[in-house]
Enzyme design. Structure first.
Site, PDB file in Angstrom:
ATOM      1  N   LYS A 111     -24.856 -21.686  43.649  1.00  0.00           N
ATOM      2  CA  LYS A 111     -24.743 -23.106  43.314  1.00  0.00           C
ATOM      3  C   LYS A 111     -24.085 -23.885  44.436  1.00  0.00           C
ATOM      4  O   LYS A 111     -24.468 -25.032  44.696  1.00  0.00           O
ATOM      5  CB  LYS A 111     -23.931 -23.287  42.027  1.00  0.00           C
ATOM      6  CG  LYS A 111     -24.698 -22.956  40.761  1.00  0.00           C
ATOM      7  CD  LYS A 111     -23.861 -23.309  39.551  1.00  0.00           C
ATOM      8  CE  LYS A 111     -24.435 -22.719  38.277  1.00  0.00           C
ATOM      9  NZ  LYS A 111     -23.505 -22.861  37.152  1.00  0.00           N
ATOM     10  N   LYS A 192     -34.941 -16.264  39.465  1.00  0.00           N
ATOM     11  CA  LYS A 192     -34.971 -16.547  38.021  1.00  0.00           C
ATOM     12  C   LYS A 192     -35.487 -17.949  37.715  1.00  0.00           C
ATOM     13  O   LYS A 192     -35.317 -18.863  38.520  1.00  0.00           O
ATOM     14  CB  LYS A 192     -33.586 -16.334  37.400  1.00  0.00           C
ATOM     15  CG  LYS A 192     -32.573 -17.384  37.762  1.00  0.00           C
ATOM     16  CD  LYS A 192     -31.376 -17.408  36.801  1.00  0.00           C
ATOM     17  CE  LYS A 192     -30.459 -18.549  37.215  1.00  0.00           C
ATOM     18  NZ  LYS A 192     -29.360 -18.848  36.353  1.00  0.00           N
ATOM     19  N   LYS A 195     -33.617 -24.328  35.085  1.00  0.00           N
ATOM     20  CA  LYS A 195     -33.878 -25.710  34.698  1.00  0.00           C
ATOM     21  C   LYS A 195     -33.582 -26.680  35.836  1.00  0.00           C
ATOM     22  O   LYS A 195     -33.919 -27.843  35.768  1.00  0.00           O
ATOM     23  CB  LYS A 195     -33.097 -26.081  33.430  1.00  0.00           C
ATOM     24  CG  LYS A 195     -31.595 -25.833  33.473  1.00  0.00           C
ATOM     25  CD  LYS A 195     -30.951 -25.969  32.075  1.00  0.00           C
ATOM     26  CE  LYS A 195     -29.497 -25.505  32.134  1.00  0.00           C
ATOM     27  NZ  LYS A 195     -29.037 -24.728  31.027  1.00  0.00           N
TER      28      LYS A 195
HETATM   29  P1  TYM Z   1     -26.969 -21.685  31.156  1.00  0.00           P
HETATM   30  O1  TYM Z   1     -26.770 -22.988  30.490  1.00  0.00           O
HETATM   31  O2  TYM Z   1     -27.361 -21.658  32.586  1.00  0.00           O
HETATM   32  O3  TYM Z   1     -28.061 -20.854  30.381  1.00  0.00           O
HETATM   33  C1  TYM Z   1     -27.998 -20.670  28.985  1.00  0.00           C
HETATM   34  C2  TYM Z   1     -28.434 -19.260  28.631  1.00  0.00           C
HETATM   35  O4  TYM Z   1     -29.730 -18.984  29.111  1.00  0.00           O
HETATM   36  C3  TYM Z   1     -29.744 -17.775  29.857  1.00  0.00           C
HETATM   37  N1  TYM Z   1     -30.733 -17.894  30.926  1.00  0.00           N
HETATM   38  C4  TYM Z   1     -31.760 -17.060  31.107  1.00  0.00           C
HETATM   39  N2  TYM Z   1     -32.137 -15.960  30.439  1.00  0.00           N
HETATM   40  C5  TYM Z   1     -33.267 -15.324  30.872  1.00  0.00           C
HETATM   41  N3  TYM Z   1     -33.992 -15.748  31.932  1.00  0.00           N
HETATM   42  C6  TYM Z   1     -33.639 -16.846  32.634  1.00  0.00           C
HETATM   43  N4  TYM Z   1     -34.364 -17.252  33.658  1.00  0.00           N
HETATM   44  C7  TYM Z   1     -32.464 -17.547  32.225  1.00  0.00           C
HETATM   45  N5  TYM Z   1     -31.848 -18.669  32.687  1.00  0.00           N
HETATM   46  C8  TYM Z   1     -30.784 -18.853  31.881  1.00  0.00           C
HETATM   47  C9  TYM Z   1     -28.332 -17.644  30.398  1.00  0.00           C
HETATM   48  O5  TYM Z   1     -28.018 -16.314  30.715  1.00  0.00           O
HETATM   49  C10 TYM Z   1     -27.518 -18.164  29.239  1.00  0.00           C
HETATM   50  O6  TYM Z   1     -27.301 -17.153  28.282  1.00  0.00           O
HETATM   51  N6  TYM Z   1     -22.325 -20.173  32.106  1.00  0.00           N
HETATM   52  C11 TYM Z   1     -23.336 -20.283  31.065  1.00  0.00           C
HETATM   53  C12 TYM Z   1     -22.906 -21.169  29.905  1.00  0.00           C
HETATM   54  C13 TYM Z   1     -21.616 -20.783  29.287  1.00  0.00           C
HETATM   55  C14 TYM Z   1     -21.381 -19.650  28.466  1.00  0.00           C
HETATM   56  C15 TYM Z   1     -20.010 -19.724  28.088  1.00  0.00           C
HETATM   57  C16 TYM Z   1     -22.165 -18.594  28.005  1.00  0.00           C
HETATM   58  C17 TYM Z   1     -20.455 -21.497  29.370  1.00  0.00           C
HETATM   59  N7  TYM Z   1     -19.471 -20.871  28.655  1.00  0.00           N
HETATM   60  C18 TYM Z   1     -19.428 -18.771  27.259  1.00  0.00           C
HETATM   61  C19 TYM Z   1     -21.589 -17.630  27.183  1.00  0.00           C
HETATM   62  C20 TYM Z   1     -20.228 -17.715  26.819  1.00  0.00           C
HETATM   63  C21 TYM Z   1     -24.577 -20.892  31.687  1.00  0.00           C
HETATM   64  O7  TYM Z   1     -24.528 -21.490  32.718  1.00  0.00           O
HETATM   65  O8  TYM Z   1     -25.685 -20.755  30.939  1.00  0.00           O
END
Ligand code: TYM
Length: 327
Positions: A111, A192, A195
């Site tokens: 990032k 991966k 978004k």
């Molecule tokens: P975020 O918002 O980027 O993504 C949300 C969830 O989607 C999953 N994900 C994917 N899974 C499979 N293939 C992909 N290409 C893919 N892209 C995203 C992510 O693994 C996630 O589960 N840091 C986290 C948000 C967060 C969080 C937390 C999660 C903040 N606090 C506490 C768990 C517990 C994040 O950026 O997810």
């Protein structure tokens, strides 16, 4: 009941990566566990956001959670900024987290490369995530593969705190789906699906119209081999098989059997239909709920109150152990 905790950032429209890796697995956990699901808007502001868009996407995400079967009566559904204990615990945890460890986080490295200026919030992002999870004594964290390193950091910091003071935090485990934990980009199947990909053809949004879904899958990058196999040497085809099997709730091996003698065109058409069909009920429910602002706000208020109650219990213990006065 053991606690399941997860959060999603409202930093863009959600993709089928978010759906298959995380969101679609949440509702089934509600009977067996106390589930807590969060809209991580404090995380989202670690990169520049347009305030009006952020506000809108925050409520979109609440509606999407409900559309994906999260029942606010059974689970706690809330917005991170409405529960100030997150940042309070994060501050305390920052005092036992080494900068070296944060610098080694691959998500941070990826990032920060994309930012003109790297702010402290982006480096400290994982510490806030650790606080999210530890505040609720979570046992399991259902997330995609890209979050594994952050969960390992969570375990590390929890253990450090428990050793330095006394047992305080539950040590959580990651809960990644067998298939779909890492959905790849449609234009570059070696990275991966994201978004924040500037190329719109690289991802499918949960709310994309059927024709848009069909077009994007038709354009998905494959290879010149011409035969269908489930192997890392054919990442594009492998990714399509992953998407297909996730939406159909079958194993990639079963999917492979269906397409063994098919061409890429036929595979893509079937994948597109599986995605369109799988998302239709979610989209329909989303549009039905999204308009009812009052109901959405009521869900958020109620969720924040329940979350805050649990979070305060942990935070009080932490403050007491660290020696922070609370009259
Ligand atoms: P975020 O918002 O980027 O993504 C949300 C969830 O989607 C999953 N994900 C994917 N899974 C499979 N293939 C992909 N290409 C893919 N892209 C995203 C992510 O693994 C996630 O589960 N840091 C986290 C948000 C967060 C969080 C937390 C999660 C903040 N606090 C506490 C768990 C517990 C994040 O950026 O997810």
């Amino acid at each position: 009941k053991k606690v399941v905790y997860s959060a999603i950032q409202p930093s863009g429209s959600l993709t089928i990566g978010n759906y298959l890796g995380a969101l679609s697995n949440f509702s089934d956990l509600q009977e067996e566990y106390q589930c807590i699901y969060c809209v991580a808007n404090m995380h989202a502001i670690t990169v520049p956001q347009n305030p009006a868009d952020l506000r809108k996407r925050t409520l979109d995400l609440i509606a999407l959670y409900v559309a994906c079967g999260i029942d606010p009566e059974k689970s706690i559904l809330y917005i991170q900024s409405q529960v100030p204990e997150h940042t309070e615990l994060a501050w305390v945890l920052n005092t036992i987290t080494s900068i070296g460890q944060l610098n080694r986080m691959t998500q941070f490295k990826d990032k920060s490369k994309k930012q003109k200026e790297v702010y402290a919030g982006l480096l400290n992002y994982p510490v806030l995530m650790v606080a999210d999870i530890l505040l609720y004594q979570s046992a399991f964290v259902p997330v995609g593969e890209d979050q594994r390193q952050h969960i390992e950091l969570t375990r590390d910091i929890a253990e450090r705190f428990n050793t330095r003071y006394s047992p305080t935090f539950t040590i959580p485990d990651i809960m990644a789906p067998k298939v779909g934990a890492k959905i790849m980009g449609l234009q570059d199947p070696t990275s991966k699906m994201s978004k924040s990909d500037p190329d719109e053809n690289g991802f499918i949004l949960i709310l994309d119209e059927p024709d848009v879904i069909r077009r994007k899958i038709k354009r998905a990058v494959t290879d010149s081999k011409g035969t269908i196999a489930y192997t890392d040497e054919q990442p594009g085809v492998k990714n399509l098989l992953d998407i297909y099997s996730s939406f159909k709730h079958i194993s990639p091996e079963e999917a492979l059997r269906e397409f063994e003698s098919a061409g890429y065109g036929e595979l893509k058409e079937a994948v597109a239909e599986a995605v369109v069909e799988g998302l239709a009920p979610v989209q329909e429910r989303f549009h039905a709920i999204r308009g009812d602002k009052e109901q959405l706000e009521a869900i958020c208020r109620d969720g924040a109150e329940k979350a805050s109650y649990l979070a305060q219990k942990t935070l009080r213990k932490v403050y007491r152990k660290v020696g922070l006065v609370q009259f």
